[in-house]
Design an enzyme around this catalytic site. Structure first.
Site, PDB file in Angstrom:
ATOM      1  N   LYS A 117     -11.789  -2.303  -4.660  1.00 29.42           N
ATOM      2  CA  LYS A 117     -12.752  -1.213  -4.820  1.00 29.42           C
ATOM      3  C   LYS A 117     -12.098   0.146  -4.957  1.00 29.42           C
ATOM      4  O   LYS A 117     -12.710   1.087  -5.456  1.00 29.42           O
ATOM      5  CB  LYS A 117     -13.777  -1.226  -3.682  1.00 29.42           C
ATOM      6  CG  LYS A 117     -13.195  -1.168  -2.283  1.00 29.42           C
ATOM      7  CD  LYS A 117     -14.310  -1.112  -1.256  1.00 29.42           C
ATOM      8  CE  LYS A 117     -14.271  -2.217  -0.221  1.00 29.42           C
ATOM      9  NZ  LYS A 117     -13.020  -2.344   0.538  1.00 29.42           N
ATOM     10  N   LYS A 128      -5.343  -8.264  -7.504  1.00 24.59           N
ATOM     11  CA  LYS A 128      -6.698  -8.596  -7.051  1.00 24.59           C
ATOM     12  C   LYS A 128      -7.661  -7.460  -7.378  1.00 24.59           C
ATOM     13  O   LYS A 128      -7.247  -6.300  -7.483  1.00 24.59           O
ATOM     14  CB  LYS A 128      -6.711  -8.937  -5.562  1.00 24.59           C
ATOM     15  CG  LYS A 128      -6.785  -7.776  -4.623  1.00 24.59           C
ATOM     16  CD  LYS A 128      -7.152  -8.253  -3.222  1.00 24.59           C
ATOM     17  CE  LYS A 128      -7.228  -7.023  -2.321  1.00 24.59           C
ATOM     18  NZ  LYS A 128      -8.015  -7.147  -1.150  1.00 24.59           N
ATOM     19  N   LYS A 147       0.827  -1.222   0.000  1.00 18.32           N
ATOM     20  CA  LYS A 147       0.000   0.000   0.000  1.00 18.32           C
ATOM     21  C   LYS A 147       0.850   1.257   0.000  1.00 18.32           C
ATOM     22  O   LYS A 147       0.438   2.280  -0.530  1.00 18.32           O
ATOM     23  CB  LYS A 147      -0.980  -0.004   1.174  1.00 18.32           C
ATOM     24  CG  LYS A 147      -2.107  -1.012   0.975  1.00 18.32           C
ATOM     25  CD  LYS A 147      -3.458  -0.495   1.405  1.00 18.32           C
ATOM     26  CE  LYS A 147      -4.540  -1.424   0.872  1.00 18.32           C
ATOM     27  NZ  LYS A 147      -5.888  -1.076   1.225  1.00 18.32           N
TER      28      LYS A 147
END
Ligand code: AQP
Length: 336
Positions: free
Chosen positions: A204, A201, A119
């Site tokens: 959202k 993956k 991240k």
């Protein structure tokens, strides 16, 4: 005759971040099983809004997303009288315990978290301390409810391990305080990959909306996104290495229809990707239709959502505050 009492149900805790509109990945990988979990266990389900601000959120949009995810929990069939359904930030004990647990977690062990590394690369302009400490907040979420079980996907395994380590460390330093949570390996949820980059993956918060199907997408939008999904030039529907795009669509189709890969390969033998994509789109549309319809009913009823959140916060706080008080007393804080 001796009276027998049923053993209390094990507690299970699961959370979803309102960091965007939940995707087909969130649904097939997690939410689809939550109703079954709620029936089998003593369930607590949270909208993890505190986790979501590790990435910058636009305020009006964020508020809407929080309500939407709560409405979605109702739409998938969770019953607020059966399970505890709550919004994380409405239970202050989460932030309080997270701070305390920060002081019982080593910098070194947190530095090994792969999700932080990933991240911080994808949000290089905002590598904040919250992003680093995210697993400690997750530990607080779990430990506050004395959860026996936590459903975890592959990407969350490391975080549950940290929660277990923190619990054991605290229990050893003081006395047994926290239940040490176990991973719940239930019916295997599918791992759904991005439609545009099937090595990543489906997420959202992906900046490219074509990469994901949101659970609220209209049927024509779903069809378009699946039609433009990345595949390969071979043209035959079969599950194999190097065919990640088709493998992903097969996984989605299998999850929606209950068919095996062998059955799918047989059904589409001699047919092209166009026919296969149309079938996948139809299956996804039918899978999501009832969820979307129920979601629309709940999301328009703001008063009911508020009532559900208030009732959930009260029930959650009762459990969470009991744990927090215990922790504070053991550390030596002066309680009011
Ligand atoms: N692509 C996926 N396939 C299968 N399961 C998935 N989950 C998420 N993406 C997939 C599972 O959904 C649950 C809730 O996830 P979350 O919202 O708490 O966090 P996340 O895993 O970080 O989900 P996203 O969509 O990727 O969110 P962003 O983009 O904000 O990071 C979890 O059980 C998760 O495993």
């Amino acid at each position: 005759m001796e009276a027998t009492t049923a053993a209390p149900k094990k507690r299970i805790l699961s959370c979803i971040q309102p960091s965007g509109i939940p995707t087909l990945g969130n649904y097939l990988g997690a939410l689809k099983n939550w109703k079954t979990l709620a029936d089998e266990f003593d369930g607590a389900f949270a909208v993890a809004d505190l986790h979501a601000i590790t990435v910058r959120q636009e305020p009006a949009q964020f508020r809407k997303q929080i309500n939407d995810v709560l409405a979605l929990l109702l739409a998938i069939g969770l019953d607020p009288d059966q399970s505890i359904l709550f919004i994380q930030s409405q239970v202050p004990a989460h932030s309080q315990l997270a701070w305390i647990l920060n002081c019982y977690t080593q910098f070194g062990e947190m530095s090994r978290m792969t999700q932080f590394k990933d991240k911080s690369q994808s949000h290089a302009d905002n590598v904040n301390v919250g992003l680093f400490a995210y697993p400690v907040l997750m530990a607080a979420d779990i430990l506050l409810y004395q959860a026996d079980l936590v459903p975890v996907g592959a990407d969350q395994k490391q975080h549950l391990e940290i929660a277990r380590d923190i619990a054991q460390r605290f229990n050893t330093l003081y006395s047994p305080t926290f239940t040490v949570p176990e991973p719940y390996i239930g019916k295997q949820g599918a791992r759904v990959m991005s439609l545009q980059d099937p090595l990543k993956k489906m997420s959202k918060s992906d900046p490219n909306p074509k990469s994901y199907i949101s659970v609220f997408d209209a049927p024509d939008v779903i069809s378009k996104k699946i039609k433009s999904a990345v595949t390969d030039s071979e043209g035959s529907v079969r599950f194999a290495d190097g065919k990640e795009g088709i493998n992903n669509l097969m996984g989605i189709y299998a999850c929606c229809t209950g068919l095996t890969n062998e059955q799918i390969e047989a059904d589409f033998a001699g047919k092209g990707y166009g026919d296969f994509k149309a079938a996948v789109a139809e299956a996804v549309i039918e899978e999501l239709r009832p969820i979307r319809e129920r979601y629309e009913r709940y999301s328009n009823d703001k008063a009911y959502l508020k009532e559900v959140a208030a009732q959930g916060a009260e029930r959650a706080s009762r459990v969470a505050n009991r744990t927090l008080q215990k922790v504070m007393k053991k550390i030596g804080f002066v309680l009011p």
